[in-house]
Scaffold this motif. Structure first.
Motif, PDB file in Angstrom:
ATOM      1  N   UNK A  83      -1.352  15.917   7.372  1.00  0.00           N
ATOM      2  CA  UNK A  83      -2.308  14.926   6.912  1.00  0.00           C
ATOM      3  C   UNK A  83      -1.604  13.607   6.661  1.00  0.00           C
ATOM      4  N   UNK A  84      -2.396  12.519   6.670  1.00  0.00           N
ATOM      5  CA  UNK A  84      -1.818  11.201   6.376  1.00  0.00           C
ATOM      6  C   UNK A  84      -2.952  10.261   5.980  1.00  0.00           C
ATOM      7  N   UNK A 106       0.847  -1.202   0.000  1.00  0.00           N
ATOM      8  CA  UNK A 106       0.000   0.000   0.000  1.00  0.00           C
ATOM      9  C   UNK A 106       0.881   1.250   0.000  1.00  0.00           C
ATOM     10  N   UNK A 107       0.349   2.333  -0.585  1.00  0.00           N
ATOM     11  CA  UNK A 107       1.103   3.593  -0.580  1.00  0.00           C
ATOM     12  C   UNK A 107       1.202   4.179   0.825  1.00  0.00           C
ATOM     13  N   UNK A 108       2.303   4.832   1.100  1.00  0.00           N
ATOM     14  CA  UNK A 108       2.547   5.445   2.413  1.00  0.00           C
ATOM     15  C   UNK A 108       2.530   6.937   2.208  1.00  0.00           C
ATOM     16  N   UNK A 109       1.528   7.554   2.889  1.00  0.00           N
ATOM     17  CA  UNK A 109       1.299   8.981   2.683  1.00  0.00           C
ATOM     18  C   UNK A 109       1.191   9.657   4.029  1.00  0.00           C
ATOM     19  N   UNK A 110       2.040  10.696   4.251  1.00  0.00           N
ATOM     20  CA  UNK A 110       1.973  11.490   5.472  1.00  0.00           C
ATOM     21  C   UNK A 110       2.806  12.740   5.254  1.00  0.00           C
ATOM     22  N   UNK A 111       2.261  13.865   5.771  1.00  0.00           N
ATOM     23  CA  UNK A 111       3.033  15.106   5.605  1.00  0.00           C
ATOM     24  C   UNK A 111       2.725  16.057   6.753  1.00  0.00           C
ATOM     25  N   UNK A 112       3.647  16.972   7.019  1.00  0.00           N
ATOM     26  CA  UNK A 112       3.485  18.115   7.920  1.00  0.00           C
ATOM     27  C   UNK A 112       4.364  19.230   7.378  1.00  0.00           C
TER      28      UNK A 112
END
Length: 352
Positions: free
Chosen positions: A346-347, A216-222
């Protein structure tokens, strides 16, 4: 008996002579003494009469005794005759016994010889008996010791039996416990087998999930807003959080300020913004947009001249390519510095 009768006749003769002597002497004394003598004579006659009466009584008594003795004498004569007859018989028997004795003397001599042999043998047997008694005493001593030992052994055996009974009881209890433990162990083994099966299934599921997670794709940011005041002017301003803190999957653009969903899924977004509100700036506003459409509008009012914060978040289901961004309404401002007072994060929770 004849002596008693002779004595009785003698006494009667003496009493008669004394009476006659007294009667002869009384006149002589009467002539010499007168009235005193006469009184004495009367007294003497009275005494003689009394004595004669006593003698008569004695004679009667002796006569009775003589009769009794004569009867006894006749009985004795009869017994004597019987005894003499018995003595004659005994003499005859004695003669016969002497004859028999003469006959039995050789036999007695033979018996004496046999008796001497028997005595010698008896002495021998007595010696043997003494030895046997001694041996018997020793055997009794040994028997007593053996009996004592047997008693001790019986007591020890009783104690051992009690101990054995206690051990049997403990063994039975232990066997019961062992059976219970075996049953419990069997149940635990069955449960363990089931757990192992479940664990294997879980491990398989975990492996599958890990594979899915890895796939699965790994998505997270700040990202932080920047330095100083950011003002919108007369138009709404798309906020660009240019200081990237984390950006896994590169779904957030720090040049445009937009987050673009790389896959269809559920995402979580959160923001915090700050400003210094005083008499020159009383309000603070912020909006969140999805695909250009407003999802949230928040405001805050303060006049104390210190930092005021506004913060919230949303969980959103996004399709691939959907965008999310933050907008500052026209005529308002925000503040940030190197301490990251204003941030946008978000993530991806999970893909769909």
């Amino acid at each position: 008996m004849r002596a008693a009768i002779s004595l009785l006749v003698l006494l009667l003769s003496m009493c008669g002579a004394q009476t006659r002597s007294t009667q002869t002497e009384v006149p002589t004394e009467s002539q010499g003494t007168g009235a005193a003598a006469a009184a004495a004579e009367v007294s003497t006659q009275l005494d003689v009469s009394a004595e004669l009466k006593e003698l008569r009584d004695m004679v009667v008594e002796l006569t009775t005794t003589v009769k009794v003795l004569e009867a006894e004498n006749e009985a004795m004569k009869t017994r004597l005759t019987a005894s003499e007859t018995e003595v004659t018989h005994l003499k005859t028997a004695t003669g016969e016994l002497k004859t028999r004795l003469d006959v039995t003397q050789p036999e007695v001599t033979h018996l004496k010889l046999a008796n001497e042999d028997a005595l010698a043998e008896l002495e021998k047997h007595e010696q043997e008996l003494a030895a046997l008694k001694k041996e018997n005493g020793e055997l009794r001593t040994r028997l007593t010791a053996s009996e004592t030992e047997v008693k001790d052994l019986k007591m020890d055996s009783a104690a051992h039996e009690q101990e054995l009974a206690a051990l049997k009881t403990r063994l039975a209890a232990s066997e019961t416990v062992i059976d219970d433990l075996k049953m419990e162990n069997a149940a635990q083994e069955a449960e363990l087998t089931a757990v192992k099966t479940r664990l294997a299934a879980t491990e398989t599921e975990v492996d599958n999930l890990e594979n899915e997670i890895r796939a699965a794709p790994k998505v997270a940011f700040s990202a932080g807003l920047g330095n100083g005041y950011i003002q919108s002017g007369s138009n709404d301003l798309n906020l660009v959080f240019s200081r990237v803190i984390t950006n896994v999957g590169e779904a957030y653009s720090n040049t445009s300020g937009f987050f673009t969903a790389p896959v269809r899924g559920v995402y979580y977004f959160r923001f915090t913004v700050a400003d210094i509100l005083d008499s020159s700036s009383l309000y603070m506003y912020i909006r969140m947009h999805k695909n250009g459409q407003q999802l949230m509008w928040l405001s805050e009012h303060d006049t104390d001249g210190y930092h005021t914060y506004l913060s919230s978040g949303l969980t959103l289901q996004l399709e691939k390519g959907d965008t999310v961004n933050m907008v500052l309404p026209a005529g308002y401002r925000l503040y940030d510095d190197s301490n990251n007072h204003s941030t946008f994060s978000g993530f991806l929770l999970f893909p769909l």
